[in-house]
Design an enzyme around this catalytic site. Sequence first.
Site, PDB file in Angstrom:
ATOM      1  N   HIS A  60       0.681 -12.726   0.507  1.00 34.23           N
ATOM      2  CA  HIS A  60       0.996 -10.945   1.252  1.00 34.23           C
ATOM      3  C   HIS A  60      -0.443 -10.313   1.231  1.00 34.23           C
ATOM      4  O   HIS A  60       0.097  -9.312   0.797  1.00 34.23           O
ATOM      5  CB  HIS A  60       1.881 -10.156  -0.136  1.00 34.23           C
ATOM      6  CG  HIS A  60       3.381 -10.650   0.272  1.00 34.23           C
ATOM      7  ND1 HIS A  60       4.345 -10.185  -0.390  1.00 34.23           N
ATOM      8  CD2 HIS A  60       3.835 -11.383   0.851  1.00 34.23           C
ATOM      9  CE1 HIS A  60       5.039 -10.473  -0.830  1.00 34.23           C
ATOM     10  NE2 HIS A  60       5.091 -10.980   0.272  1.00 34.23           N
TER      11      HIS A  60
ATOM     12  N   HIS B  44       7.829  -7.174  -0.404  1.00 41.92           N
ATOM     13  CA  HIS B  44       7.200  -8.159   0.870  1.00 41.92           C
ATOM     14  C   HIS B  44       6.665  -7.643   2.206  1.00 41.92           C
ATOM     15  O   HIS B  44       7.369  -6.429   2.592  1.00 41.92           O
ATOM     16  CB  HIS B  44       8.510  -9.406   1.368  1.00 41.92           C
ATOM     17  CG  HIS B  44       8.464  -9.439  -0.483  1.00 41.92           C
ATOM     18  ND1 HIS B  44       8.858 -11.345  -0.405  1.00 41.92           N
ATOM     19  CD2 HIS B  44       9.595  -9.266  -1.438  1.00 41.92           C
ATOM     20  CE1 HIS B  44       9.707 -11.868  -1.935  1.00 41.92           C
ATOM     21  NE2 HIS B  44       9.105 -10.601  -2.492  1.00 41.92           N
TER      22      HIS B  44
END
Length: 607
Positions: free
Chosen positions: A540, A585
Amino acid sequence: MATDIKITEAEEFAARKYDYIIVGGGTAGLTVAARLAENPALTIGVLEAGGNGDGIDNIDIPGYSGRALGGPLDWHFETTPQPGLGGRKLPWNRGKVLGGSSALNYMTWNRASREDYDTFEELGNRGWGWDSLLPYFKKSENFHPPPPAFKDLHQTTYNEPSEFLGENGPINVSYTRDFSPAHAYWHATLNELGIPSNLAHISGNNVGVWTTICAVNAKDSTRSYAAHYLSSKPTNLYVLTHALAQQVILEKSDGPEQWTATGVRFTHGHRDFIASATREVVLSGGSVNSPQLLELSGIGNPKVLAAAGIPLKVDLPKVGENLQEHIMLPFVFEVDPTLPQQEDLLREEVAKMAYEQYKTDHSGPLSVLPCSMAYLPVSTLTSAEVVDDLFSKSKELTCFHPDHAPILSTRFEKGINLGQVEYVFDLGNWNPSFTPDPSLGKRFCSILQVLQYPFSRGSIHIPPNNPTASDSPIINPQYYSGPHGEIDLEIMYHGAKFAAEKIIKTKPMNEIVLGLAEPSGTDEKELREWIVRNTITDWHPTGTCAMGGRAGKEAGVVDERLRVYGVKGLRVVDASVLPLHVSAHLQATVYAVGEKAAEMIFEDAGV
């Protein structure tokens, strides 16, 4: 679906005049491209370095998620050796395919808390708070409500009727068709520890325990990803795959912005081409490729460009800086041997039956994804004294921009309720460094612990000595390095103690968990060493082309409209523009960034 999207030949693509060229056919890039193509008066071009992934099982089938990592659809990036990780390099998987990393990820669909997005506005980026972004989150989504029985069986809750979930977007989102048998233990165990279930985790506060929504089409249990933005088959949108952008073409112009982006030089089949854009070039290469392409084009830190032998055009020192990444610890526990495992799918007879079941009625093991989640404040994981100490240390740090520092520090203040650490629970062994002896017949479950607000700051830059786009950039996240990295390590240590000594030893989880497998114990010295040896990326990355806010180019690369400072007709639209990391996320947030960017482009152009 994307099956019939027009994918052109290189000569044809280069010969056409475009209003907008999008570099990168990934999560944000295809969002922007498809929305711009809704205006039939515009001609849109997309350059994608990878191929078309339509119809590939390793993309489409939820139970195969992860199999494409490290394969031909991956960029195969890796970090520099990390002193904070004992000198290890980490693979940094990124999607090199139409749809980008949304075609390779684990399909988790969630959002950060309201406060995370509101900090963007606090930094001076108007229009980037929760209330402003929510319509764009919803615009990307087509939410499929679960069957009523799922609410009690699998804890699938959301705001109903929902003002927070979209119903007409290109990305199908839903709860999975089937669930791991161990999922039933997750909520009850966290509740036993005093952590409530979050009945509205998508609506601006993600703290608590909940079952996540996934980017899965409920009708056929297939992945829903960015390539599906092209399902309307716009005739004014042209996509060229296997096209590697080498440089944004900049022409000298008058006025305060002395350079104008007029096109892109790219290679296709070992040949060079140029594609021209009359309005704008939009970089959507992600947190790795977007800063790389800016530097290859002469935009960046003069020292970096001089070492690379690239003439400086725009002095923009923050290009490639401010790198932030979620880091993860994969704990493994021995579990009741009667419970099924994802590893069972490696056995030929099991794999065949599971595949036939999936193709027949879209159910079974191949429709299952990790969906047992919890987001917790540090104050839940450890003592008030430890949190106070972290607060004091964070206030002493001088390595952050003055606008960023107080935001990071105040997350340790008393009464703050933010998801600073994420836990994901699933059956199977998720630790890439742990290889048990299969002859022992043991079964395992895993808890993935993920740091959400990293203090560590790294960089991504082109290498020296005349690099090209084919040369991997230098990725240096600086995990656990320096005084700011020490704060990350401390949080991960206390989170690890909570996972290994609280979660797994609490009923009803302790009814199925037989003991700790990896690490072998929780002695402080041993555990801290294990953390250094086993920390991995959660894929990420953000921040390398950040919005500068009121500090402008002293703190970032683009303004609140995502326009690159000092260049006319050039924007960046992807996760790299996020100035601070968020507790979630990333894919849902990146779709929202793309949706908002498309609308801003229309507004700025007056079309």
